[in-house]
Each structure stands twice: as C-alpha cells, then as structure tokens.
Design an enzyme around this catalytic site. Structure first.
Site, PDB file in Angstrom:
ATOM      1  N   ASN A 121     -10.528  -2.641   2.186  1.00 23.56           N
ATOM      2  CA  ASN A 121     -10.168  -2.656   0.765  1.00 23.56           C
ATOM      3  C   ASN A 121     -11.398  -2.386  -0.095  1.00 23.56           C
ATOM      4  OD1 ASN A 121      -7.437  -3.241   1.062  1.00 23.56           O
ATOM      5  ND2 ASN A 121      -7.666  -5.426   0.726  1.00 23.56           N
ATOM      6  N   HIS A 158       0.830  -1.218   0.000  1.00 25.53           N
ATOM      7  CA  HIS A 158       0.000   0.000   0.000  1.00 25.53           C
ATOM      8  C   HIS A 158       0.863   1.266   0.000  1.00 25.53           C
ATOM      9  CE1 HIS A 158      -3.896  -2.048   0.851  1.00 25.53           C
ATOM     10  NE2 HIS A 158      -3.119  -2.927   1.434  1.00 25.53           N
ATOM     11  N   TYR A 199       0.529  -4.147  12.243  1.00 25.83           N
ATOM     12  CA  TYR A 199       0.450  -2.721  11.903  1.00 25.83           C
ATOM     13  C   TYR A 199       1.290  -1.828  12.824  1.00 25.83           C
ATOM     14  CZ  TYR A 199      -2.873  -3.832   8.253  1.00 25.83           C
ATOM     15  OH  TYR A 199      -3.447  -4.338   7.115  1.00 25.83           O
ATOM     16  N   HIS A 207      -4.332   1.072  11.876  1.00 22.63           N
ATOM     17  CA  HIS A 207      -4.146  -0.202  12.573  1.00 22.63           C
ATOM     18  C   HIS A 207      -5.523  -0.796  12.874  1.00 22.63           C
ATOM     19  CE1 HIS A 207      -2.959  -3.281  15.183  1.00 22.63           C
ATOM     20  NE2 HIS A 207      -2.496  -2.615  16.208  1.00 22.63           N
TER      21      HIS A 207
END
Ligand code: HDE
Length: 711
Positions: free
Chosen positions: A147, A74, A361, A338
């Site tokens: 997503n 990402h 994360y 996160h």
C-alpha cells in the site's frame, strides 16, 4: 534493453490476436467469416428474429458475460508495465536472484488502486492506495502486494471482513460510494484503538495523492530474507518516488472528482505516453533475526513502522514504469496478485494479518477470475515454463501431452522431477515453532497510541491542520453523536489539542473512554495502559512529513497556460520550451476550443476551454502576456471563468505567473488584495520571473501560506 524487451515480449503475447492488419476479416469466435455485422437474421425484413441466428447469439452472449465480479476491495485500479533494476546486491541477505546480481533488470507489472470504492468510482477518494507489484523473475513470479501507507487498520486477519463491511457503502441504502465519511466506518473505528495509527495516516493528505508517481509504496508487513547459508533478516520494503511525495488539498480532491474522476489514471497513462516514466527508489530496512525483540513494539505488528531514524532505509534499486497496458481488462483487471507468490530467498513472517492474507488471495481469484487456471492468463504467467501434474479445470489453456499426470511415475520417465536442493527450489525458512493453541493477541501488540502520536508529532503545521480538517469533515458526516464523542475520546489519547479542536467543530465533549477492547487479553487494555510516559510521548520522525520530501524538480508537473487571441507569442514559446525541457507538461487553455491567433500571427491550438477544465487539474498557471489577450479574457463571457481559475489556484497554494500586460486580470483577482511577500506569485514586475516560476513549481505548493492566502 534486456528487460524492456522481456516486458515487451510479455505484452506481445497479448498482441497476437490484435486486429491491425487491413486484410483481417471479421469472424465469429469459431473463425467463420461474417459478411453482415449490421442486421440480425429475420423471417422477412420486417419479421421476427430467428433463434437460429448463431452469429447474433454468439455476439450477444459474449457481451452479456463481459463483466466479471470486481475485486471485493481495490476494485478501482490502474496498471503499467516496467522493470526493476538492481543497483546494490543483497546477496549477503537473500538468495533471491533478482536481488543479487547488480545491474539485473526484472520485468514488472504494477497495479495501483483505491480500496473502498467500486471500479467506476473516483480516483480522488480519501483512501489508502494499493501498490501491488508483480516481478516476473527467472525463478518465478514474486508479488509484493503493498500500500501507499506503511501500516494497516487491524492487527489480525480475523477483523478484515468487519473493517471492509464498515467502510463499504452501508448495506441498507448503498450510500456512500468510495468514502469513509459515514456512520458505520467511524462506529467501527472508534471501537478499535489498534486503528488509531492508521487513522492518522488516512486523515493526512497521504490519502489524497497528487499522482501515483508521487506516492510512497510499502510492503507493510515484516517479511524475511534468507541467504544461501540459511541466515535470516527481517525486512521491510519501501518505494520512494523520485518526484517526492505530494498530495492535493481535500477541497481540490473533491473538485477533481467531478472535473476529472480519472485524474490519477490519466496522469499515469499520459506520463508514460510522454516518455516521462514514473520512477521509485526501492529500499529495504534490514533487521538481523537476533534483533527481533530490540524494539519497543513488535516487528510482527502491522500497525507499526520501524522509524527510519532507528533503521535507515537502504536504497538498492530502481523501479521504472515505461509501458502502458494494451488492454485494460486483459492486463489491469485480470492481473492476480498474492502475497504468497514468493521466490526462494524471501519468506513470510508470523504477522497474523499477513498469515490471513495468504489464504485470501487465491480464494478470491477463484470467484473473481472463475478458475484455478488464472495463472495461465498472459499477464499472470511466469516467464519460466510451468511443469507440474495439475490438470484440467475451467478454461485450461495448456495442452499437456501424454498419459502421465502423477508423480512418482515411470511411464513419463519420472518427469517432472523435484528440483534438487542445489537447484534452488523453494525451501521454507526452518523456524522452530512451539506454543499453546490459543485465540489470543500477543501482549506485545498492545500499545496503540505511541506511533499515532509519532506520526502526528512529525507533521508540519499545515499538514496537522489538514489532518484536523479531514477528521472534522469525516466526523461531521456521522449522524450519531455517541460515535463522534467516542472518536474524539480516542483522539484525546493521541493529541489533546487535536481532540479539543475536533470536538468543538463536531459538537461533542471530551470524555474518558470506558469500553472494553475485545481483541486484547483482559488485563492489557491499551486505554488503561496510557501511562504518563506514553501521554507525553514527543518523538518525531522527519521521514513521516511530506514536507521533507520536496525534490528540486518540475518533472511531471502539469502547467496550464491561459490565453486568448493576441497573446504574446514569444513569451509563450520561451516559457513553454523552458518548462518542457525540465520535464513539465504544458496545456493551453483558451476561452473556447477555436484556434488562437498570437500577436505575430502564428496559430495555437488550445487543449481545453475555460469551461471544460479547472485549475484543480493543474499544478501551476501561467496567465500569458498580451494586452489584447487580457481584454478578451476579461470580456463578459470569460471574465468570471478566468478569475475563478486564478482564485482557485491561489486558494490551493499553487504557483501563478502573470505575464506582461495581464495587470488588469491580476488586479481583479484575489491575488492583488494580499500584501504579503508570496514566493509563488510571480508577475511581470519580477526580474528573473521565469526562473522563479520554475523554483515555485518545484516546491509543489506554498502550504505555509495557506491561511494567509485564504484569510
Ligand atoms: Fe488485501 N486483498 N487483504 N491487503 N490487497 C485484496 O485480493 C486481504 C491487506 C492489497 O491490485 C483482494 O485480488 C485480506 C494489506 C492490495 O489486484 C483480497 C487482508 C495490504 C490489493 C484481499 C488484506 C493489502 C489487495 C481483493 C487482511 C497492504 C489489490 C482482490 C488479512 C500490505 C491488488 C484481490 C490488486 C487485494 C484480502 C489486507 C494490499 C480479497 C484478507 C495489509 C494492494 O484477496
């Protein structure tokens, strides 16, 4: 508006150091004024530079460290501020305050991203898009890190590094960038039956969106809502774009990557600057805890959706993006999401992919942002004040007074105190857990093909064709025939015609697969579980086809007006006004960037020349009327550019409107050779032409005529 103000407060924090005041003088980072920012300190004006030049050294040292490690996945992202407004209370299901009080507005920061490419790669890669939202709630930050595709490639976090290594550029030669069309990706995927559902989505046009504002967003995993009484519902999160879900064609995506690699970033930026704020309806699918086992798949399996026909999406609020970041690095790059940033009333499920994410994360922020104090960076700060006994670390910002950094204490008056239960602290859902410690996949995760079929069955004919072509494109780049063959073998469990067509194009036969699936218990290989019933699975779901999301709006559409000197001023102005009133953006394209004189002597300033842009950057074209304009457009220098524009737009199934006097252009273009009745080709002959143009643009594309237009 309260929330926009809150949002603005957030970005105002960032503005405190901006240099807008004329009185502002250049200084070093220590605040010392600088009176020569052109020359380094030298021993004589032709002599060597002196080491003692602390101004030069400070400037260059800072520059040397301007880059931080990009996100491992990402990396390429675009962000925007906005707010979430609750329209329907979920108090019955969750005690989260931002989901309880109707009308409440919560500031958000959203970051969209591609997954595989580097930060400098193109927006139009075939890829999943990240859709990550930070809600700055009064109870702390809540991150929904989702997503634009509702399922994932893998079922267990253990496989994530393998997946990412497979899709990233191959390690020996670092080829290819931001692309899944290569050996290692398909080698891995062809050995992973659990990826098949995701592969159907990834090969569909969902993976090449028209814009961020025309993508859906999904939380992917099942999460839990907990209400005041401690009752639990499983929940899946959905964002449905107000503009409908639309994509470009793969051929277009490849062209856009060259003409405007920042196509999505620019679209988001410009629509916010123009006041055409992207909006999504936020919805939830709710499943009472006691119904956990009533589906023919496992709710904890992130490779499955809950079909909307089985559990409808209840729309409860609106997400609006209304402010661009002031500084890309400070906000979009430094924002740290996160899935473990939760607020009371929301909890995790035991989805094994989600469980692994909970570790990853924070860990990645430590190497990316360099310090456990990343929560103090303005974009990551919660709007309520943080009090705890954590201290020090790289780049600590907060100056905590006094001697006490432990709890319990008497020297600090006991502060900060634990919150009382009645004061809404975070309480994990008290779930009973027992089980044998074991490394094993649950048998309930074993069916890998039914939902891949469900997705494929639900697509319209053009969508199926695009999906097939995408598979052919990708697999044609795979150099090892055995990998292509294995992949076709996988497709054969999803749809036999699809497998047959792809096999023919990629030069392999169709064979039964005979490799063991290592991730599942030995007796539950999904291939051997292909029962007759599963093979003939014919369910479909309307919500899965983009065709069913078309909205009757041209808001946010970009329309190119092609024109030259002598163009009919009235037709341009009338149409422009009509389209702009409906929320579209008009951009003028002329042979060059010089001003254009219209037939009534007024002056128009083109934004683009015929060679500085391309039809792939527009949703529709208007070939503006006027015989002189037509003559100039067809003149030797320009003719083939104009025809290229039109023929390409035609190939990509867009609406094209030929104004009065453009017949010579029409006749020379590919459009004239077609006999069919095409509702998206509007000409000077049509009654109600402007209206028909608007209707055609609102439909996005005439994909149903694609074969005809390209024959
Ligand atoms: Fe991520 N993911 N992910 N992911 N993910 C990251 O965190 C990871 C997964 C998603 O705009 C990283 O800060 C693991 C699913 C988004 O900043 C990293 C696993 C979904 C973003 C990471 C997953 C996502 C990330 C890289 C499997 C959809 C961008 C940089 C166990 C529900 C957020 C970073 C942004 C980013 C790990 C799977 C979404 C390395 C280990 C499933 C939208 O921590």
């Amino acid at each position: 508006m309260k929330n926009r103000n809150q949002t603005n407060e957030k970005s105002n924090q960032l503005e405190s150091h901006s240099a807008s005041n004329e009185e502002t003088k250049l200084t070093t980072n220590q605040g010392v004024k600088i009176n020569d920012n052109q020359n380094s300190l030298k021993a004589g004006n032709r002599g060597p530079t002196l080491l003692e030049d602390f101004i030069l050294r400070e400037k260059i040292t800072h520059f040397d460290h301007e880059r931080i490690p990009e996100r491992i996945v990402h990396a390429r992202g675009s962000g925007a501020h906005g707010f979430f407004k609750l329209n329907k209370s979920l108090k019955k299901y969750t005690k989260a305050k931002f989901l309880s009080e109707v009308g409440k507005e919560t500031p958000v920061f959203v970051r969209f991203s591609t997954v595989a490419g580097s930060k400098g790669s193109t927006d139009l890669a075939r890829d999943v898009r990240g859709f990550a939202i930070k809600f700055y709630t009064e109870e702390g930050n809540y991150d929904l890190v989702g997503n634009n595709i509702p399922v994932f490639f893998i079922q267990d976090a253990m496989k994530f590094p393998d997946l990412v290594h497979a899709v990233k550029p191959e390690p020996d030669n670092e080829i290819p960038q931001a692309a899944s069309a290569h050996d290692t990706f398909w080698d891995f995927i062809s050995l992973m039956p659990e990826s098949m559902h995701m592969i159907m989505w990834l090969m569909s046009d969902r993976a090449i969106p028209r814009s961020f504002s025309r993508m859906e967003g999904f939380g992917v995993h099942s999460f839990k809502f907990i209400n005041e009484e401690g009752n639990v519902h499983f929940v899946k999160f959905h964002f449905k774009p107000r503009l409908g879900v639309h994509s470009v064609a793969w051929d277009e995506a490849q062209r856009i990557s060259g003409v405007d690699p920042d196509f999505h970033k620019r679209d988001l930026w410009e629509s916010i600057e123009n006041g055409s704020f992207p909006q999504w309806d936020f919805g939830v699918q709710l499943i009472p805890e006691e119904d956990e086992d009533k589906f023919d798949f496992d709710l904890l399996d992130p490779t499955k959706i809950i079909p909307e026909e089985e559990v409808p999406v209840d729309i409860i609020g609106t997400l609006t993006l209304n402010k661009n970041p002031d500084n890309f690095f400070a906000e979009t790059e430094q924002v740290a999401f996160h899935p473990g940033h939760l607020v009371p009333g929301i909890d995790f499920s035991n989805d094994p992919l989600l469980q692994g994410r909970l570790f990853s994360y924070t860990d990645t922020q430590l190497s990316r942002l360099g310090s456990p104090n990343f929560h103090e960076i303005p974009i990551n700060k919660s709007i309520n004040t943080v009090h705890n006994n954590q201290r020090d670390g790289h780049m600590r910002q907060q100056i905590v007074k006094g001697k006490v950094s432990y709890e319990p204490n008497s020297m600090g008056g006991g502060c900060p105190f634990q919150a009382m239960i009645s004061e809404a602290g975070f309480i994990s859902h008290q779930e009973r857990v027992s089980g044998t410690k074991i490394r094993e996949r649950s048998r309930s995760f074993v069916d890998h093909y039914s939902q891949a079929k469900l997705f494929y069955n639900s697509q319209s004919a053009p969508e199926k064709m695009h999906l097939q072509n995408a598979l052919v494109f990708e697999l044609s780049k795979v150099t090892i025939p055995q990998i292509r063959e294995r992949m076709v073998g996988q497709l054969n469990y999803i749809d036999k015609t699809l497998a047959k067509n792809v096999a023919k194009k990629v030069g392999v036969g169709i064979k039964e697969l005979d490799f063991p699936n290592q991730s599942l218990p030995a007796d539950s290989n999904p291939i051997s579980l292909q029962s007759e019933e599963k093979e003939t699975y014919t369910k479909s779901s309307d919500a899965l086809s983009m065709k069913n999301t078309v909205k009757n709006t041209i808001k946010g559409r970009k329309i190119g007006f092609i024109m030259a000197n002598g163009v009919d001023s009235r037709s341009i102005n009338d149409l422009k006004m009509q389209l702009e009133n409906k929320g579209a953006t008009i951009e003028m394209i002329a042979p060059d960037l010089a001003s254009v004189k219209t037939n009534d002597g007024s002056i128009l300033t083109p934004k683009h020349s015929l060679t500085s842009t391309a039809s792939v950057c527009f949703d529709a074209l208007f070939i503006a009327g006027g015989e002189d304009s037509t003559k100039e457009l067809l003149a030797s220098d320009n003719g083939h550019h104009v025809l290229n524009f039109i023929n390409e737009a035609y190939k990509h199934c867009k609406a094209i409107y030929f104004g009065n006097g453009t017949e010579p252009i029409y006749m020379k273009s590919n459009v004239s050779s077609k006999k069919h009745d095409d509702p998206a080709i509007i000409t000077w002959r049509d009654a109600n032409s402007e209206n028909n143009f608007v209707i055609a643009i609102a439909k996005h594309r005439v994909w149903d005529l694609e074969q005809e237009r390209n024959s």
